[in-house]
Design an enzyme around this catalytic site. Structure first.
Site, PDB file in Angstrom:
ATOM      1  N   PRO A 138      41.830  47.065  40.271  1.00  0.00           N
ATOM      2  CA  PRO A 138      42.198  46.035  41.236  1.00  0.00           C
ATOM      3  C   PRO A 138      43.344  45.141  40.782  1.00  0.00           C
ATOM      4  O   PRO A 138      43.430  44.755  39.624  1.00  0.00           O
ATOM      5  CB  PRO A 138      40.916  45.220  41.417  1.00  0.00           C
ATOM      6  CG  PRO A 138      40.017  45.598  40.301  1.00  0.00           C
ATOM      7  CD  PRO A 138      40.448  46.937  39.821  1.00  0.00           C
ATOM      8  N   ASN A 139      44.204  44.883  41.734  1.00  0.00           N
ATOM      9  CA  ASN A 139      45.335  43.965  41.630  1.00  0.00           C
ATOM     10  C   ASN A 139      46.501  44.470  40.784  1.00  0.00           C
ATOM     11  O   ASN A 139      47.535  43.816  40.730  1.00  0.00           O
ATOM     12  CB  ASN A 139      44.876  42.581  41.125  1.00  0.00           C
ATOM     13  CG  ASN A 139      43.849  41.973  42.054  1.00  0.00           C
ATOM     14  OD1 ASN A 139      44.079  41.870  43.252  1.00  0.00           O
ATOM     15  ND2 ASN A 139      42.705  41.605  41.520  1.00  0.00           N
ATOM     16  N   ARG A 142      42.293  35.026  26.496  1.00  0.00           N
ATOM     17  CA  ARG A 142      42.154  34.471  27.854  1.00  0.00           C
ATOM     18  C   ARG A 142      40.749  33.915  28.059  1.00  0.00           C
ATOM     19  O   ARG A 142      40.051  33.613  27.105  1.00  0.00           O
ATOM     20  CB  ARG A 142      42.515  35.558  28.869  1.00  0.00           C
ATOM     21  CG  ARG A 142      43.987  35.981  28.713  1.00  0.00           C
ATOM     22  CD  ARG A 142      44.445  36.951  29.738  1.00  0.00           C
ATOM     23  NE  ARG A 142      44.339  36.351  31.076  1.00  0.00           N
ATOM     24  CZ  ARG A 142      44.395  37.075  32.181  1.00  0.00           C
ATOM     25  NH1 ARG A 142      44.539  38.383  32.128  1.00  0.00           N
ATOM     26  NH2 ARG A 142      44.296  36.487  33.366  1.00  0.00           N
ATOM     27  N   ASN A 151      43.124  51.236  33.100  1.00  0.00           N
ATOM     28  CA  ASN A 151      43.154  49.779  33.178  1.00  0.00           C
ATOM     29  C   ASN A 151      42.258  49.427  34.364  1.00  0.00           C
ATOM     30  O   ASN A 151      42.685  49.476  35.513  1.00  0.00           O
ATOM     31  CB  ASN A 151      44.572  49.243  33.390  1.00  0.00           C
ATOM     32  CG  ASN A 151      44.619  47.734  33.412  1.00  0.00           C
ATOM     33  OD1 ASN A 151      43.608  47.072  33.620  1.00  0.00           O
ATOM     34  ND2 ASN A 151      45.801  47.182  33.208  1.00  0.00           N
ATOM     35  N   TYR A 155      51.569  38.892  33.394  1.00  0.00           N
ATOM     36  CA  TYR A 155      51.693  40.337  33.589  1.00  0.00           C
ATOM     37  C   TYR A 155      53.126  40.854  33.638  1.00  0.00           C
ATOM     38  O   TYR A 155      53.350  42.043  33.775  1.00  0.00           O
ATOM     39  CB  TYR A 155      50.966  40.748  34.862  1.00  0.00           C
ATOM     40  CG  TYR A 155      49.492  40.426  34.817  1.00  0.00           C
ATOM     41  CD1 TYR A 155      48.627  41.162  34.022  1.00  0.00           C
ATOM     42  CD2 TYR A 155      48.956  39.376  35.547  1.00  0.00           C
ATOM     43  CE1 TYR A 155      47.276  40.874  33.962  1.00  0.00           C
ATOM     44  CE2 TYR A 155      47.602  39.068  35.500  1.00  0.00           C
ATOM     45  CZ  TYR A 155      46.779  39.817  34.698  1.00  0.00           C
ATOM     46  OH  TYR A 155      45.439  39.522  34.643  1.00  0.00           O
ATOM     47  N   HIS A 210      44.797  47.166  28.583  1.00  0.00           N
ATOM     48  CA  HIS A 210      45.010  45.892  29.261  1.00  0.00           C
ATOM     49  C   HIS A 210      46.415  45.411  28.937  1.00  0.00           C
ATOM     50  O   HIS A 210      46.860  45.511  27.790  1.00  0.00           O
ATOM     51  CB  HIS A 210      43.986  44.846  28.826  1.00  0.00           C
ATOM     52  CG  HIS A 210      42.591  45.270  29.125  1.00  0.00           C
ATOM     53  ND1 HIS A 210      42.070  45.205  30.392  1.00  0.00           N
ATOM     54  CD2 HIS A 210      41.641  45.807  28.336  1.00  0.00           C
ATOM     55  CE1 HIS A 210      40.827  45.681  30.363  1.00  0.00           C
ATOM     56  NE2 HIS A 210      40.553  46.058  29.128  1.00  0.00           N
ATOM     57  N   ALA A 219      39.582  43.745  36.527  1.00  0.00           N
ATOM     58  CA  ALA A 219      38.380  42.914  36.443  1.00  0.00           C
ATOM     59  C   ALA A 219      37.094  43.734  36.377  1.00  0.00           C
ATOM     60  O   ALA A 219      36.075  43.251  35.879  1.00  0.00           O
ATOM     61  CB  ALA A 219      38.323  41.946  37.620  1.00  0.00           C
ATOM     62  N   ARG A 263      52.556  39.450  40.749  1.00  0.00           N
ATOM     63  CA  ARG A 263      51.325  38.734  40.427  1.00  0.00           C
ATOM     64  C   ARG A 263      51.443  38.057  39.065  1.00  0.00           C
ATOM     65  O   ARG A 263      51.634  38.726  38.050  1.00  0.00           O
ATOM     66  CB  ARG A 263      50.169  39.734  40.394  1.00  0.00           C
ATOM     67  CG  ARG A 263      48.881  39.161  39.873  1.00  0.00           C
ATOM     68  CD  ARG A 263      47.848  40.257  39.657  1.00  0.00           C
ATOM     69  NE  ARG A 263      46.635  39.678  39.113  1.00  0.00           N
ATOM     70  CZ  ARG A 263      45.813  40.345  38.329  1.00  0.00           C
ATOM     71  NH1 ARG A 263      46.049  41.587  38.008  1.00  0.00           N
ATOM     72  NH2 ARG A 263      44.734  39.749  37.877  1.00  0.00           N
ATOM     73  N   GLU A 265      41.038  52.720  27.095  1.00  0.00           N
ATOM     74  CA  GLU A 265      41.033  51.481  27.880  1.00  0.00           C
ATOM     75  C   GLU A 265      42.289  50.687  27.551  1.00  0.00           C
ATOM     76  O   GLU A 265      42.619  50.502  26.378  1.00  0.00           O
ATOM     77  CB  GLU A 265      39.785  50.665  27.531  1.00  0.00           C
ATOM     78  CG  GLU A 265      39.693  49.329  28.214  1.00  0.00           C
ATOM     79  CD  GLU A 265      38.479  48.521  27.766  1.00  0.00           C
ATOM     80  OE1 GLU A 265      38.477  47.300  28.003  1.00  0.00           O
ATOM     81  OE2 GLU A 265      37.541  49.085  27.156  1.00  0.00           O
TER      82      GLU A 265
END
Length: 138
Positions: free
Chosen positions: A9-10, A104, A71, A22, A97, A74, A17, A95
Protein backbone atom coordinates in the site's frame (compact mmCIF):
# COMPACT_ATOMS: atom_id res chain seq x y z
CA UNK A 1 17.07 -15.31 -13.41
CA UNK A 2 13.53 -14.15 -12.66
CA UNK A 3 12.80 -11.80 -9.76
CA UNK A 4 9.44 -10.41 -8.71
CA UNK A 5 9.19 -7.09 -6.89
CA UNK A 6 5.99 -6.78 -4.88
CA UNK A 7 5.06 -3.41 -3.40
CA UNK A 8 2.23 -2.90 -0.97
CA UNK A 9 0.00 0.00 0.00
CA UNK A 10 0.87 3.56 -0.92
CA UNK A 11 4.08 2.66 -2.76
CA UNK A 12 2.22 3.66 -5.93
CA UNK A 13 2.50 7.25 -4.64
CA UNK A 14 6.31 7.33 -4.50
CA UNK A 15 7.67 10.57 -5.85
CA UNK A 16 4.64 12.45 -4.52
CA UNK A 17 4.11 10.92 -1.07
CA UNK A 18 6.15 12.42 1.79
CA UNK A 19 9.27 13.11 -0.32
CA UNK A 20 11.26 13.93 2.82
CA UNK A 21 10.94 10.28 3.85
CA UNK A 22 10.48 8.42 0.55
CA UNK A 23 12.27 10.64 -1.97
CA UNK A 24 11.02 12.31 -5.13
CA UNK A 25 11.47 9.49 -7.67
CA UNK A 26 8.48 7.46 -8.84
CA UNK A 27 8.99 3.71 -8.45
CA UNK A 28 8.40 3.07 -12.16
CA UNK A 29 11.30 5.40 -12.99
CA UNK A 30 13.56 3.60 -10.53
CA UNK A 31 12.44 0.22 -11.88
CA UNK A 32 13.48 1.26 -15.39
CA UNK A 33 16.96 2.10 -14.07
CA UNK A 34 17.16 -1.22 -12.22
CA UNK A 35 16.23 -3.18 -15.35
CA UNK A 36 18.88 -1.35 -17.37
CA UNK A 37 21.52 -2.04 -14.71
CA UNK A 38 20.69 -5.79 -14.62
CA UNK A 39 19.72 -6.73 -18.19
CA UNK A 40 20.25 -10.45 -17.58
CA UNK A 41 17.66 -10.50 -14.79
CA UNK A 42 13.99 -10.59 -15.71
CA UNK A 43 12.38 -8.25 -13.20
CA UNK A 44 8.60 -8.43 -12.91
CA UNK A 45 6.70 -5.87 -10.86
CA UNK A 46 3.42 -5.87 -8.99
CA UNK A 47 1.85 -3.29 -6.68
CA UNK A 48 -1.45 -3.34 -4.81
CA UNK A 49 -3.04 -1.54 -1.92
CA UNK A 50 -5.07 -4.68 -1.13
CA UNK A 51 -3.60 -7.29 1.22
CA UNK A 52 -5.36 -10.24 -0.42
CA UNK A 53 -4.08 -9.28 -3.87
CA UNK A 54 -0.51 -9.22 -2.52
CA UNK A 55 -1.01 -12.70 -1.07
CA UNK A 56 -2.45 -13.95 -4.38
CA UNK A 57 0.55 -12.61 -6.32
CA UNK A 58 3.08 -14.14 -3.92
CA UNK A 59 1.30 -17.50 -4.18
CA UNK A 60 1.14 -17.31 -7.99
CA UNK A 61 4.76 -16.32 -8.52
CA UNK A 62 6.40 -18.02 -5.56
CA UNK A 63 6.65 -21.35 -7.39
CA UNK A 64 7.96 -19.82 -10.64
CA UNK A 65 10.48 -17.09 -9.79
CA UNK A 66 13.97 -17.29 -8.34
CA UNK A 67 13.22 -14.72 -5.67
CA UNK A 68 10.80 -12.08 -4.44
CA UNK A 69 11.59 -8.61 -3.17
CA UNK A 70 8.73 -7.51 -0.93
CA UNK A 71 7.95 -4.06 0.40
CA UNK A 72 4.69 -4.80 2.19
CA UNK A 73 4.33 -1.21 3.39
CA UNK A 74 2.13 -0.92 6.47
CA UNK A 75 1.06 -4.57 6.12
CA UNK A 76 4.57 -5.42 7.32
CA UNK A 77 3.47 -4.57 10.84
CA UNK A 78 0.06 -6.25 10.81
CA UNK A 79 -0.18 -9.18 8.41
CA UNK A 80 0.22 -12.72 9.61
CA UNK A 81 -1.51 -13.72 6.36
CA UNK A 82 1.42 -12.31 4.35
CA UNK A 83 3.83 -14.19 6.60
CA UNK A 84 1.92 -17.40 5.89
CA UNK A 85 2.03 -16.73 2.13
CA UNK A 86 5.80 -16.20 2.26
CA UNK A 87 6.26 -19.46 4.16
CA UNK A 88 4.02 -21.32 1.69
CA UNK A 89 6.23 -20.75 -1.37
CA UNK A 90 9.75 -22.00 -2.13
CA UNK A 91 11.05 -18.71 -3.60
CA UNK A 92 13.24 -16.79 -1.14
CA UNK A 93 11.79 -13.44 -0.10
CA UNK A 94 13.76 -10.36 0.92
CA UNK A 95 11.83 -7.79 2.94
CA UNK A 96 12.62 -4.23 1.85
CA UNK A 97 11.83 -0.80 3.26
CA UNK A 98 12.81 2.52 1.73
CA UNK A 99 13.09 4.30 5.08
CA UNK A 100 14.81 3.08 8.22
CA UNK A 101 11.71 1.79 10.00
CA UNK A 102 13.67 1.56 13.27
CA UNK A 103 14.24 5.31 13.27
CA UNK A 104 10.52 5.99 12.89
CA UNK A 105 7.39 5.48 14.99
CA UNK A 106 7.45 2.65 17.55
CA UNK A 107 4.74 0.65 15.77
CA UNK A 108 7.01 0.36 12.70
CA UNK A 109 9.74 -1.39 14.71
CA UNK A 110 7.95 -4.77 14.64
CA UNK A 111 7.62 -6.77 11.45
CA UNK A 112 5.18 -9.66 11.18
CA UNK A 113 6.91 -10.94 8.04
CA UNK A 114 10.65 -10.76 8.85
CA UNK A 115 10.78 -14.20 10.41
CA UNK A 116 9.61 -15.76 7.14
CA UNK A 117 12.04 -13.82 4.93
CA UNK A 118 15.58 -14.64 3.85
CA UNK A 119 16.68 -11.17 4.96
CA UNK A 120 15.66 -7.59 5.60
CA UNK A 121 17.05 -4.41 4.03
CA UNK A 122 15.88 -0.99 5.16
CA UNK A 123 16.91 2.61 5.21
CA UNK A 124 18.79 2.94 1.94
CA UNK A 125 16.04 4.67 -0.02
CA UNK A 126 15.15 3.07 -3.33
CA UNK A 127 18.64 1.58 -3.38
CA UNK A 128 17.27 -0.96 -0.86
CA UNK A 129 15.73 -2.76 -3.85
CA UNK A 130 19.09 -3.00 -5.63
CA UNK A 131 20.71 -4.39 -2.50
CA UNK A 132 17.94 -6.98 -2.21
CA UNK A 133 18.33 -7.92 -5.86
CA UNK A 134 22.06 -8.39 -5.46
CA UNK A 135 21.49 -10.53 -2.37
CA UNK A 136 19.10 -12.77 -4.30
CA UNK A 137 21.51 -13.00 -7.25
CA UNK A 138 24.12 -14.51 -4.92
Amino acid sequence: MKILIVNGPNINLLGRREPGIYGSVAFEDYLEQLRKRYPRVEIDYYQSNVEGFLIDRIQQAGFEVDGIILNAGAYTHTSIALQDAIRAVPAPVVEVHISNVHAREEFRHRSMISSACRGVICGFGLDSYRLALEALMQ
